[in-house]
Enzyme design. Structure first.
Site, mmCIF file in Angstrom:
data_model
loop_
_atom_site.group_PDB
_atom_site.id
_atom_site.type_symbol
_atom_site.label_atom_id
_atom_site.label_comp_id
_atom_site.label_asym_id
_atom_site.label_seq_id
_atom_site.Cartn_x
_atom_site.Cartn_y
_atom_site.Cartn_z
ATOM 1 N N ASP A 17 0.783 -1.258 0.000
ATOM 2 C CA ASP A 17 0.000 0.000 0.000
ATOM 3 C C ASP A 17 0.810 1.302 0.000
ATOM 4 O OD1 ASP A 17 -1.983 -1.885 0.177
ATOM 5 O OD2 ASP A 17 -2.847 -1.160 2.049
ATOM 6 N N ASP B 174 -4.539 -0.884 -1.808
ATOM 7 C CA ASP B 174 -5.835 -0.771 -1.172
ATOM 8 C C ASP B 174 -6.739 -0.174 -2.268
ATOM 9 O OD1 ASP B 174 -6.910 -1.306 1.395
ATOM 10 O OD2 ASP B 174 -6.972 0.832 1.897
ATOM 11 N N HIS C 93 -10.629 0.480 -2.836
ATOM 12 C CA HIS C 93 -11.985 0.401 -2.293
ATOM 13 C C HIS C 93 -13.030 0.992 -3.238
ATOM 14 C CE1 HIS C 93 -10.306 -0.786 1.494
ATOM 15 N NE2 HIS C 93 -9.793 0.389 1.802
ATOM 16 N N HIS D 274 -17.301 1.873 0.433
ATOM 17 C CA HIS D 274 -16.681 0.850 1.296
ATOM 18 C C HIS D 274 -17.121 0.985 2.756
ATOM 19 C CE1 HIS D 274 -13.293 -1.375 3.295
ATOM 20 N NE2 HIS D 274 -13.676 -2.225 2.367
ATOM 21 N N SER E 287 -15.676 0.683 5.505
ATOM 22 C CA SER E 287 -14.796 1.341 6.491
ATOM 23 C C SER E 287 -14.869 2.860 6.425
ATOM 24 C CB SER E 287 -13.341 0.893 6.286
ATOM 25 O OG SER E 287 -12.765 1.514 5.143
ATOM 26 N N HIS F 174 -10.604 6.812 1.431
ATOM 27 C CA HIS F 174 -9.220 6.693 0.961
ATOM 28 C C HIS F 174 -9.129 5.602 -0.107
ATOM 29 C CE1 HIS F 174 -9.570 3.555 4.017
ATOM 30 N NE2 HIS F 174 -8.653 2.892 3.323
ATOM 31 N N LYS G 153 -6.775 -5.136 -3.161
ATOM 32 C CA LYS G 153 -7.490 -5.695 -2.004
ATOM 33 C C LYS G 153 -8.475 -4.680 -1.434
ATOM 34 C CE LYS G 153 -3.910 -4.270 1.176
ATOM 35 N NZ LYS G 153 -4.717 -3.174 1.755
ATOM 36 N N GLU H 241 -14.018 -5.422 5.226
ATOM 37 C CA GLU H 241 -12.686 -4.837 5.365
ATOM 38 C C GLU H 241 -11.687 -5.929 5.021
ATOM 39 O OE1 GLU H 241 -10.543 -2.722 4.876
ATOM 40 O OE2 GLU H 241 -10.855 -1.325 6.545
ATOM 41 N N ALA I 45 0.274 0.150 6.353
ATOM 42 C CA ALA I 45 0.782 0.736 7.581
ATOM 43 C C ALA I 45 1.143 -0.410 8.526
ATOM 44 C CB ALA I 45 -0.283 1.641 8.215
ATOM 45 N N CYS J 185 -2.329 -2.982 7.601
ATOM 46 C CA CYS J 185 -2.172 -3.883 6.460
ATOM 47 C C CYS J 185 -0.844 -4.642 6.473
ATOM 48 C CB CYS J 185 -2.369 -3.115 5.158
ATOM 49 S SG CYS J 185 -4.105 -2.595 4.963
HETATM 50 C C1 VGL Z 1 -4.802 0.553 5.717
HETATM 51 C C2 VGL Z 1 -6.369 1.535 7.079
HETATM 52 C C3 VGL Z 1 -7.327 1.404 6.115
HETATM 53 C C4 VGL Z 1 -3.391 0.124 5.504
HETATM 54 C C5 VGL Z 1 -5.758 0.418 4.725
HETATM 55 O O1 VGL Z 1 -2.937 0.072 4.341
HETATM 56 O O2 VGL Z 1 -2.720 -0.194 6.504
HETATM 57 N N1 VGL Z 1 -5.118 1.108 6.885
HETATM 58 N N2 VGL Z 1 -7.007 0.843 4.946
HETATM 59 ZN ZN ZN Z 2 -8.367 0.854 3.358
#
Ligand code: VGL
Ligand code: ZN
Length: 196
Positions: free
Chosen positions: A13, A51, A53, A57, A59, A74, A99, A106, A134, A138
């Site tokens: 990501d 990522d 979405h 989504h 989240s 995001h 993904k 999620e 992060a 992820c």
């Molecule tokens: C992530 C929060 C939401 C990541 C992805 O890539 O860690 N964190 N979506």
């Molecule tokens: Zn995400």
């Protein structure tokens, strides 16, 4: 004769929305990019995750609290925020995994709802090295799933950044407990120089 184990790098990501100016910017995210760029030649295969979405989504929240895993909008599929950071080197013949594409689910892990396990196995990869964003979400879930699928799993500690210091520390402890070995980019570059 024993086949040598092939080594795969998973770059999680490294997208505009997780970097400075993005909607879900991870502190100091950009500083891992030159590190990732230098280690790419050390690997037999490089897998990049995105990522990705849908706009609806599950989240996404107008009032995200982060701690309960609600997030600002995001990495909407196809948007500028979902593109790779322009400084990230994309290896030749790389593999890209999308993904979090299901609106109702999620999916932090790169293995969740994707064909990543099959792809790694088809490429003869048994050792996976994980870097990116992060640490506390992820990266962590991808590493834990890799262990679950019996890959020898390494975390490149100077090529990851987290959303928060507290949850990142816990993530490192959790990963360590599952037998994920920390390595640095320097370790990789030294062994690549010695055994290219
Ligand atoms: C992530 C929060 C939401 C990541 C992805 O890539 O860690 N964190 N979506
Ligand atoms: Zn995400």
């Amino acid at each position: 004769m024993k086949f040598p184990s092939r080594e795969g790098l998973i770059v999680v990501d490294v997208q505009n929305d997780f970097c400075a100016g993005g909607t879900l910017a991870v502190p100091d995210a950009e500083s891992i990019i030159p590190v990732i760029n230098t280690i790419i030649p050390c690997f037999d295969a490089v897998i990049y995750t995105k990522d990705w979405h849908p706009a609806s989504h599950i989240s996404f929240s107008m009032n995200p609290s982060y701690m309960d895993m609600s997030w600002p909008v995001h990495c909407v599929a196809g948007s500028a925020g979902a593109q790779f950071h322009p400084k990230l080197r994309i290896a030749e013949q790389s593999i890209i995994i999308y993904k979090g594409t299901d609106p109702s689910r999620e999916a932090y892990s790169a293995f969740s709802g994707t064909h990543l396990e099959d792809i790694l196995s088809e490429h003869g990869i048994r050792d996976v090295y994980i870097c990116g964003l992060a640490t506390d979400y992820c990266v962590k879930q991808t590493a834990l799933d890799a262990v679950g699928f019996q890959f020898r799993t390494f975390l490149i500690t100077d090529a990851i950044r987290g959303v928060s210091e507290k949850t990142s520390k816990k993530a490192l402890r959790d990963m360590n407990k599952q037998g994920i070995s920390p390595v640095t980019s320097e370790d990789l570059l030294i062994s690549y120089t010695l055994f290219p």
